[in-house]
Design a protein around this motif. Structure first.
Motif, short mmCIF file in Angstrom:
data_model
loop_
_atom_site.label_atom_id
_atom_site.label_comp_id
_atom_site.label_asym_id
_atom_site.label_seq_id
_atom_site.Cartn_x
_atom_site.Cartn_y
_atom_site.Cartn_z
N ALA A 69 0.86 -1.18 0.00
CA ALA A 69 0.00 0.00 0.00
C ALA A 69 0.89 1.23 0.00
O ALA A 69 1.82 1.33 0.80
CB ALA A 69 -0.92 0.00 1.22
N LYS A 70 0.59 2.15 -0.90
CA LYS A 70 1.27 3.44 -0.95
C LYS A 70 0.24 4.49 -0.57
O LYS A 70 -0.75 4.68 -1.28
CB LYS A 70 1.83 3.71 -2.34
CG LYS A 70 2.52 5.05 -2.46
CD LYS A 70 3.02 5.29 -3.85
CE LYS A 70 3.70 6.65 -3.94
NZ LYS A 70 4.08 6.96 -5.32
N ASP A 72 -1.22 8.15 0.13
CA ASP A 72 -1.12 9.56 -0.27
C ASP A 72 -2.35 10.25 0.30
O ASP A 72 -3.45 10.12 -0.24
CB ASP A 72 -1.08 9.68 -1.80
CG ASP A 72 -0.85 11.10 -2.27
OD1 ASP A 72 -0.50 11.97 -1.44
OD2 ASP A 72 -1.05 11.37 -3.47
N THR A 77 -2.93 3.39 -2.65
CA THR A 77 -2.83 2.60 -3.87
C THR A 77 -2.35 1.22 -3.45
O THR A 77 -1.41 1.11 -2.66
CB THR A 77 -1.85 3.24 -4.86
OG1 THR A 77 -2.29 4.58 -5.13
CG2 THR A 77 -1.76 2.46 -6.15
N GLU A 131 -11.03 3.76 -7.07
CA GLU A 131 -10.52 3.64 -8.44
C GLU A 131 -9.97 2.23 -8.63
O GLU A 131 -9.41 1.65 -7.69
CB GLU A 131 -9.43 4.67 -8.71
CG GLU A 131 -8.96 4.77 -10.14
CD GLU A 131 -7.92 5.87 -10.36
OE1 GLU A 131 -7.25 5.82 -11.41
OE2 GLU A 131 -7.75 6.75 -9.49
N ASN A 133 -7.61 -0.18 -11.53
CA ASN A 133 -6.68 -0.08 -12.66
C ASN A 133 -7.27 -0.89 -13.82
O ASN A 133 -6.91 -2.06 -14.02
CB ASN A 133 -5.30 -0.58 -12.27
CG ASN A 133 -4.26 -0.33 -13.34
OD1 ASN A 133 -4.58 0.11 -14.45
ND2 ASN A 133 -3.01 -0.61 -13.02
N TRP A 152 -0.42 -1.57 -10.45
CA TRP A 152 -1.26 -1.43 -9.24
C TRP A 152 -2.67 -1.94 -9.52
O TRP A 152 -3.10 -2.00 -10.66
CB TRP A 152 -1.28 0.02 -8.75
CG TRP A 152 -1.89 1.01 -9.71
CD1 TRP A 152 -1.23 1.66 -10.73
CD2 TRP A 152 -3.25 1.43 -9.77
NE1 TRP A 152 -2.11 2.47 -11.40
CE2 TRP A 152 -3.35 2.36 -10.84
CE3 TRP A 152 -4.40 1.15 -9.04
CZ2 TRP A 152 -4.56 2.99 -11.18
CZ3 TRP A 152 -5.60 1.76 -9.38
CH2 TRP A 152 -5.66 2.68 -10.43
N LYS A 155 -7.32 1.67 -5.76
CA LYS A 155 -7.08 2.79 -4.85
C LYS A 155 -8.23 2.79 -3.85
O LYS A 155 -9.40 2.67 -4.24
CB LYS A 155 -6.99 4.11 -5.59
CG LYS A 155 -5.75 4.16 -6.48
CD LYS A 155 -5.51 5.53 -7.06
CE LYS A 155 -4.24 5.49 -7.92
NZ LYS A 155 -3.88 6.82 -8.41
#
Length: 179
Positions: A69-70, A72, A77, A131, A133, A152, A155
């Motif tokens: 997991a990234k 932001d 994401t 979201e 991909n 990815w 989100k």
């Protein structure tokens, strides 16, 4: 598609052993002293570890089930790690959830199929899928070619940022996948 006879790690090891032999021969022909086998092996193992470690980027959070997991702001994401995609082999199909679906940390949200296996994909965080991909539906191989980039999966708008503390940082994840 044809599966390679050796994994990338095996190919890398074979290449480094061949390179060691060539280097030893060249140094010997020049009348120079080369490293002993044990010194060379240690140097090669250290180089291989540095090379392999580069496939676990810093700044991400990792689950034991090999998702990352990234974060932001309040959106994460999510994808699968380079280690996971290499274990799966060539990815041929990705199943993604619908936008708006609620996902829970540790529960499955989709699936990935490869030439070797099929596997569920688990969410490392809880929240609403904002979201997906969609490109992975047409080009699932992006999971292999860019697991931390174009590969990815979803989100997620985080519903509980506290869950992030239960995930591993890159150093802990690297340690968990060492054999």
């Amino acid at each position: 598609t044809r599966k390679p006879a050796f994994t990338f790690a095996q190919q890398f090891y074979i290449f480094t052993m061949a390179l060691r032999n060539v280097a030893s021969s060249v140094l010997s022909n020049l009348g120079l002293r080369s490293l002993t086998f044990s010194q060379t092996d240690l140097a090669l193992k250290a180089a291989a570890l540095r090379f392999y470690s580069s496939s676990v980027p810093d700044g991400l959070k990792y689950a034991k089930s090999h998702e990352w997991a990234k974060v932001d702001g309040d959106v994460a994401t999510v994808g699968i790690s380079d280690h996971a995609q290499s274990e799966l082999g060539d990815v041929v199909y990705v199943e993604l959830p619908e936008v708006g679906k609620e996902v829970k940390a540790g529960e499955t949200f989709g699936a990935v199929e490869s030439v070797k296996a099929a596997s569920d994909v688990y969410s490392p965080v809880s929240g609403e899928v904002v979201e997906i991909n969609q490109a992975l539906v047409d080009k699932p191989a992006q999971v292999n070619s860019a697991p931390y980039g174009d590969g990815w999966f979803i989100k997620v708008k985080l519903s509980n940022k506290g869950e992030l503390s239960g995930l591993m940082d890159s150093a802990a994840y690297k340690k968990s996948i060492e054999h």
